[in-house]
Scaffold this active site. Structure first.
Site, PDB file in Angstrom:
ATOM      1  N   TYR A  42      48.182  40.748  28.618  1.00 24.79           N
ATOM      2  CA  TYR A  42      47.571  39.556  29.200  1.00 24.79           C
ATOM      3  C   TYR A  42      46.980  39.865  30.587  1.00 24.79           C
ATOM      4  CZ  TYR A  42      49.754  36.214  25.886  1.00 24.79           C
ATOM      5  OH  TYR A  42      50.124  35.489  24.790  1.00 24.79           O
ATOM      6  N   CYS A  73      56.342  34.442  31.156  1.00 30.93           N
ATOM      7  CA  CYS A  73      55.186  35.283  31.430  1.00 30.93           C
ATOM      8  C   CYS A  73      54.643  34.946  32.820  1.00 30.93           C
ATOM      9  CB  CYS A  73      54.121  35.010  30.366  1.00 30.93           C
ATOM     10  SG  CYS A  73      52.575  35.861  30.705  1.00 30.93           S
ATOM     11  N   CYS A 185      56.455  40.206  36.766  1.00 33.15           N
ATOM     12  CA  CYS A 185      56.047  40.261  35.357  1.00 33.15           C
ATOM     13  C   CYS A 185      57.325  40.457  34.555  1.00 33.15           C
ATOM     14  CB  CYS A 185      55.098  41.446  35.142  1.00 33.15           C
ATOM     15  SG  CYS A 185      54.813  41.840  33.405  1.00 33.15           S
ATOM     16  N   THR A 186      57.481  39.678  33.501  1.00 32.98           N
ATOM     17  CA  THR A 186      58.754  39.713  32.762  1.00 32.98           C
ATOM     18  C   THR A 186      58.987  41.059  32.068  1.00 32.98           C
ATOM     19  OG1 THR A 186      57.640  38.634  30.907  1.00 32.98           O
ATOM     20  CG2 THR A 186      58.840  37.220  32.440  1.00 32.98           C
TER      21      THR A 186
HETATM   22  N1  DGL Z   1      55.026  39.721  30.545  1.00 28.71           N
HETATM   23  C1  DGL Z   1      53.869  39.072  31.020  1.00 28.71           C
HETATM   24  C2  DGL Z   1      53.962  38.721  32.477  1.00 28.71           C
HETATM   25  O1  DGL Z   1      55.039  38.355  32.882  1.00 28.71           O
HETATM   26  C3  DGL Z   1      52.546  39.562  30.493  1.00 28.71           C
HETATM   27  C4  DGL Z   1      52.210  40.992  30.772  1.00 28.71           C
HETATM   28  C5  DGL Z   1      50.931  41.446  30.087  1.00 28.71           C
HETATM   29  O2  DGL Z   1      50.791  41.225  28.884  1.00 28.71           O
HETATM   30  O3  DGL Z   1      50.075  42.014  30.781  1.00 28.71           O
HETATM   31  O4  DGL Z   1      53.032  38.764  33.224  1.00 28.71           O
END
Ligand code: DGL
Length: 271
Positions: A42, A73, A185-186
């Site tokens: 994302y 996210c 970021c998770t």
């Molecule tokens: N785990 C997501 C976040 O906390 C998305 C990371 C990604 O897909 O780039 O930002």
């Protein structure tokens, strides 16, 4: 008591760090987890793409009669905060919960946040941290290689590619002698050991995923909405087999315990 499930979604494996925390706080909850692995990462998407994808994910997860949603996210939480607040199903993101967690830390020295490119570009983490921790120097670093590395299995702290990326991105955090680092970021919770190894034992690491899970947990307890039978159902827009394998590795269980159903990825706008 409300035994309807909690919906959790993320671009892939990262949200499992939130799921694991939520399970620790409220083991009996039923959970529907959606890993949008067909559209990861994302962090490279535009604002318009992210907002459209957030609405699509909401439509999917809310179709499971969920009582609440955890947007596990950082990228969507920092780019789509107004959407999350407007959804009819009560929704918690990881942006304000993590800023709130940082507010409660002792100390006056510099603090840092690492997150995806789209999260840092939005400026939301920087703004939330400046408000939550007035007077503290805040640095923000985007780490675009982390998610692709994690999703392709480079999670061992001894992995050379991961070590290189960690050193490259976290050098400024080491240089300013940050007292606390927010893993915004998770996905980054999955490589916490590598981050810790590079930065040393002194720094406080704060997990956006855990803060989001804790905030949702408090809300459900306050509203007497907890309850369930501890069941988890997984969906992925990627390959079910790949997701089960990686998720089992991370959650420390058998692959057969993670039966994921594959759904087709939704279309993403071109820009
Ligand atoms: N785990 C997501 C976040 O906390 C998305 C990371 C990604 O897909 O780039 O930002």
């Amino acid at each position: 008591m409300d035994s309807r499930p909690i919906g959790i979604f993320d671009s892939g494996l990262g949200g499992l760090t939130a799921l694991r925390a939520l399970r620790r706080f409220l083991p009996d909850e039923n959970i529907v987890y959606f890993a949008d692995s067909g559209r990861v990462p994302y962090g490279e998407k535009s604002l318009n793409q992210l907002r459209c994808m957030a609405e699509q994910n909401y439509a999917f997860i809310s179709s499971h009669d969920v009582k609440a949603i955890l947007v596990a996210c950082g990228t969507m939480s920092s780019n789509c905060g107004d959407l999350l607040e407007a959804w009819p199903v009560p929704t918690v993101g990881v942006l304000y919960s993590s800023a709130d967690w940082m507010r409660r830390l002792e100390g006056k020295g510099p603090i840092a946040v690492i997150a995806t490119e789209a999260s840092i570009r939005s400026g939301s983490y920087q703004k939330a941290l400046k408000e939550a921790c007035p007077g503290r120097e805040v640095i923000a670093v985007s780490c675009p290689d982390f998610v692709p590395l994690i999703e392709s299995g480079h999670i061992d702290p001894k992995d050379a590619l991961l070590r290189d990326a960690v050193a490259r991105y976290l050098q400024p955090v080491r240089e300013i002698r940050a007292e606390a680092l927010l893993l915004g970021c998770t996905h980054y919770g999955i490589i916490e050991a590598a981050v810790r190894e590079f930065l040393g034992p002194e720094i406080t690491l704060v997990s956006a995923a855990e803060s989001g899970a804790a905030a949702l947990c408090s809300r459900l307890l306050k509203e007497k909405q907890t309850g369930g039978s501890g069941k988890t159902v997984y969906y992925t827009s990627g390959k079910a087999e790949d997701f089960s394998e990686a998720a089992a590795l991370f959650l420390g269980c058998e692959k057969t315990e993670i039966r994921a159903e594959a759904i087709p990825p939704q279309p993403v706008p071109e820009t």
